[in-house]
Design a protein around this motif. Structure first.
Motif, mmCIF file in Angstrom:
data_model
loop_
_atom_site.group_PDB
_atom_site.id
_atom_site.type_symbol
_atom_site.label_atom_id
_atom_site.label_comp_id
_atom_site.label_asym_id
_atom_site.label_seq_id
_atom_site.Cartn_x
_atom_site.Cartn_y
_atom_site.Cartn_z
ATOM 1 N N LYS A 134 0.833 -1.211 0.000
ATOM 2 C CA LYS A 134 0.000 0.000 0.000
ATOM 3 C C LYS A 134 0.866 1.260 0.000
ATOM 4 C CE LYS A 134 -3.692 -2.574 0.474
ATOM 5 N NZ LYS A 134 -3.686 -3.689 -0.428
ATOM 6 N N TYR A 194 -5.552 -1.510 6.269
ATOM 7 C CA TYR A 194 -6.059 -0.296 5.672
ATOM 8 C C TYR A 194 -5.611 0.976 6.376
ATOM 9 C CZ TYR A 194 -8.827 -3.237 2.701
ATOM 10 O OH TYR A 194 -9.204 -4.159 1.777
ATOM 11 N N ASN A 212 -5.973 3.805 4.103
ATOM 12 C CA ASN A 212 -7.124 4.617 4.456
ATOM 13 C C ASN A 212 -6.730 6.034 4.838
ATOM 14 O OD1 ASN A 212 -8.995 2.695 3.899
ATOM 15 N ND2 ASN A 212 -9.391 2.138 6.003
ATOM 16 N N SER A 251 -15.129 3.251 1.906
ATOM 17 C CA SER A 251 -15.665 1.893 1.855
ATOM 18 C C SER A 251 -15.855 1.415 0.419
ATOM 19 C CB SER A 251 -16.998 1.805 2.594
ATOM 20 O OG SER A 251 -16.798 2.004 3.964
ATOM 21 N N ASN A 311 -12.427 0.404 -0.690
ATOM 22 C CA ASN A 311 -11.963 -0.796 0.006
ATOM 23 C C ASN A 311 -12.689 -2.061 -0.444
ATOM 24 O OD1 ASN A 311 -10.119 0.656 1.473
ATOM 25 N ND2 ASN A 311 -11.399 0.828 3.282
ATOM 26 N N SER A 312 -13.880 -1.910 -1.004
ATOM 27 C CA SER A 312 -14.656 -3.084 -1.405
ATOM 28 C C SER A 312 -14.161 -3.716 -2.701
ATOM 29 C CB SER A 312 -16.133 -2.721 -1.540
ATOM 30 O OG SER A 312 -16.326 -1.827 -2.614
#
Length: 194
Positions: free
Chosen positions: A63, A123, A127, A154, A157-158
């Protein structure tokens, strides 16, 4: 003591990378590290716990690399597509991260992952960086301001979770499905027409 834990971690990472999760056992790890099997259990309660710790570290590294490699000032649609593409490529080329998509292991690893607070760990970096990017895009009026930042996060992230179900979705269409989903999400976020 920390040296022993680091040795277990590094040997585990090497073996999980070369042999996979299923074909690596605690005795392989301790043999490579030059210690007794019992020493392993002073640091980790199971092979799964070690694997999840390695997985989380590898995922954070991926990430971070993604966020450092893309031009965050670019068009939001292109930035999101590039980030998702790099994430999926990184997940599929790293033997540790690729284990997440192993159907035989997924439910077992997922349970350990969530018990260890893995979702927060994975995350956390992405995030926080993505949340900052969302705020920036809102200020610059590049994306809709009427949607909650957490909801937008969200949505992002999905998308990687969809890959777990690529067989059911249809492998022959899968890469295009991810690409279009990201495009549709981003166009929905950048469309100010109501």
């Amino acid at each position: 003591m920390e040296d022993k834990k680091a040795d277990i971690f590094n040997c585990g990472k090497e073996l999980f990378s070369s042999k996979g999760f299923k074909d690596t056992n605690v005795s392989d790890i301790t043999k490579m590290a030059g210690m007794a099997v019992g020493t392993f259990y002073n640091y980790y309660s199971s092979k799964e716990k070690l694997f999840i710790e390695i997985y989380l570290k590898e995922n954070k590294k991926l990430k971070r690399s993604i966020m450092e490699s893309i031009d965050l000032d670019g068009d939001p649609v292109k930035v999101a597509k590039e980030a998702i593409t790099l994430n999926l490529k990184g997940m599929n080329t790293n033997p540790i991260l690729r284990e997440w998509y192993n159907r035989d292991l997924f439910s077992k690893l997922e349970k350990e992952f969530y018990q260890e607070g893995g979702i927060a760990g994975v995350y956390e970096l992405m995030n926080s960086s993505t949340a900052e990017l969302i705020k920036k895009w809102k200020v610059e009026k590049k994306i809709r301001n009427d949607l909650d930042d957490a909801f937008i996060l969200s949505l992002f992230n999905s998308v990687p979770y969809i890959e777990i179900h690529k067989e059911e979705i249809g492998i022959c269409h899968f890469p295009q499905i991810i690409d279009y989903l990201v495009e549709f999400i981003m166009k929905g976020l950048t469309d100010f027409q109501k």
